[in-house]
Design an enzyme around this catalytic site. Structure first.
Site, short mmCIF file in Angstrom:
data_model
loop_
_atom_site.label_atom_id
_atom_site.label_comp_id
_atom_site.label_asym_id
_atom_site.label_seq_id
_atom_site.Cartn_x
_atom_site.Cartn_y
_atom_site.Cartn_z
CB SER A 136 -0.30 2.41 -4.80
OG SER A 136 0.28 1.70 -5.86
CE1 TYR A 149 1.85 -1.35 -1.29
CE2 TYR A 149 1.49 -1.35 -3.65
CZ TYR A 149 1.84 -0.68 -2.50
OH TYR A 149 2.18 0.66 -2.56
#
Ligand code: NAP
Length: 261
Positions: A136, A149
């Site tokens: 990501s 995250y």
């Protein structure tokens, strides 16, 4: 016919990847917990020209991981591509992170991909295959409320970088994909700290899952080590290397703004 073991295949980016590979005539070994959804994806795979083997289960469970890789080897005859796509978001200010929930998220986002590569390594060496790690933009920039995250995706990036060098001599490639916001159920599926607003509305900058899937297939075909899938990711990535000071200011401003629910 290439065999692709695909985690997180029941929805979102995984579902788009399954259909895109099927259109190239691949055999998909589909993994996720929702069995019914996987059977729907399997129908899409067959309609698109591929073959599908459905192996439902939880990738954080070692017994399931062993079964997934065993069935890929036995029923599909080997593994050409392992796509570690299953993952979950986690939105919480650092001071409100519940570390037990963060540990659970690490089981999914970090330890499951690592274990699956370890288990699939002999088959991948045999096929001189490819590992895809779905990272990501949060794998290179940790924005406010993304500490947990981003920590998981930074960890995945570190594992991928080290592993890429180690697996090269066995002829196995490691491809890291770094999407920014993508239009999938990811935001509503994410873990959120109590009282943290928002993240349920679609992100206006979101890319389609199909676009991320097309870029992923191209990266695997070309053996590209890292693909940043949108201009947003490329700007964030460049800023983290070339303009860390201004980026810190932007993030400080972001920290005082709350996303709408
Ligand atoms: N969407 C974004 O904005 C975005 C941006 C950058 C990176 N990513 C990354 O892209 C990947 C896919 O995300 P997405 O947007 O497609 O999310 P999604 O729509 O929420 O899909 C997540 C997938 O993971 C599976 N999964 C979740 N927990 C699992 C478990 N314990 N065991 C097995 N499968 C599990 C889910 O299936 P079941 O619930 O059926 O198990 C589902 O198929 C993730 O790694 C995510 O971090 C997403």
């Amino acid at each position: 016919m290439k065999t692709v073991v695909l985690t997180g295949a029941s929805m979102g980016i995984g579902r788009a990847l399954a259909v895109a590979w099927a259109a190239r005539g691949a055999k998909l070994v589909l993994s996720a917990r929702s069995e019914n959804a996987l059977h729907e994806v399997a129908k899409d795979v067959v309609n698109a020209g591929g073959k599908a083997i459905v192996v439902p289960g939880d990738v954080t469970d070692e017994k399931y991981r062993l079964e997934l890789i065993r069935r890929a080897n036995e029923e599909a005859g080997g593994i050409d591509v392992l796509v570690n796509n299953a993952g979950r978001g986690f939105y919480a200010p650092a001071l409100q992170i519940d570390v037990d929930r963060m540990r659970e998220m690490f089981e999914l986002n970090v330890f499951a991909p690592l274990r699956l590569v370890q288990l699939a390594a002999p088959a991948l060496a045999e096929s001189r295959g490819t590992v895809v790690m779905m990272s990501s933009v949060a794998g290179i920039v940790a924005a406010p409320r993304y500490a947990a995250y981003a920590a998981s995706k930074f960890a995945l990036e570190a594992i991928s970088m080290s592993m890429r060098a180690e697996l090269a001599e066995r002829g196995v490639r490691v491809v890291v994909i770094r999407p920014g916001p993508v239009d999938t159920p990811f935001r509503s599926n994410a873990t959120k700290a109590e009282g943290v607003p928002g993240y349920d509305k679609p992100d206006p900058r979101a890319q389609s899952a199909g676009a991320v899937a097309a870029l992923t297939l191209r990266a695997v075909e070309r053996g590209a080590p890292v693909v940043e899938t949108s201009a947003f990711v490329r700007v964030a990535s460049a800023a983290s290397r070339l303009a860390p000071g201004p980026l810190r200011l932007v993030m400080r401003r972001m920290a005082t703004k709350h996303p709408e629910g």
